[in-house]
Design an enzyme around this catalytic site. Sequence first.
Site, mmCIF file in Angstrom:
data_model
loop_
_atom_site.group_PDB
_atom_site.id
_atom_site.type_symbol
_atom_site.label_atom_id
_atom_site.label_comp_id
_atom_site.label_asym_id
_atom_site.label_seq_id
_atom_site.Cartn_x
_atom_site.Cartn_y
_atom_site.Cartn_z
ATOM 1 N N CYS A 120 44.468 57.319 -34.302
ATOM 2 C CA CYS A 120 43.396 56.911 -35.204
ATOM 3 C C CYS A 120 43.877 55.851 -36.201
ATOM 4 C CB CYS A 120 42.802 58.139 -35.886
ATOM 5 S SG CYS A 120 41.147 57.890 -36.545
ATOM 6 N N HIS A 121 43.915 56.157 -37.491
ATOM 7 C CA HIS A 121 44.356 55.214 -38.514
ATOM 8 C C HIS A 121 45.873 55.205 -38.714
ATOM 9 C CE1 HIS A 121 40.074 55.415 -39.528
ATOM 10 N NE2 HIS A 121 40.240 54.279 -40.176
#
Length: 180
Positions: A106-107
Amino acid sequence: MRIAFLTAPQGVEQVELTDPWQAAVDAGHEPVLVSTKPGKIQAFHHLDKADSFPVQEVVGETSADSYDGLVLPGGVANPDFLRLDEAAVSFVGSFFEQGRPVAAICHAPWTLVEADVVRGRVLTSWPSLRTDIRNAGGTWVDEQVKVCDHGPNKLVTSRKPADLKAFCETFLDVFAKEAG
């Protein structure tokens, strides 16, 4: 296999911590929660507070030598806090220097960008990071899971919580082969 799970004291997306953690336990490995401060970390379900988890080791008091691999869970705030912590960035970079496998979802690749380890690598992430990855010299792709073996270690990346099953299967397979 001993696997470090690095998170900031707050902001980690709970499912991106707990699903890979449980997958590592189910595979017979020892996950270790590492953070920038002792005590507990606060996980989130998107923007809502979720559970808290006890920190087992502090990043400035441990080293990559103690682990066979590193998992970087996401959450919007988690990697943003980590990339402001010099010890955390150095800890991440040392896995690459030592050729140990790393997985990020994800991030989480924001921390990889800060550690200056994406140059020449192909990876995926939450779509909003694509420009940051490209600006750091990496190639961003929109794939469920991407394994990159450019350099001395393998890097496993994934886009989002919906990709967790494939992410967990892939990072466990890659880590086992690297430790083998």
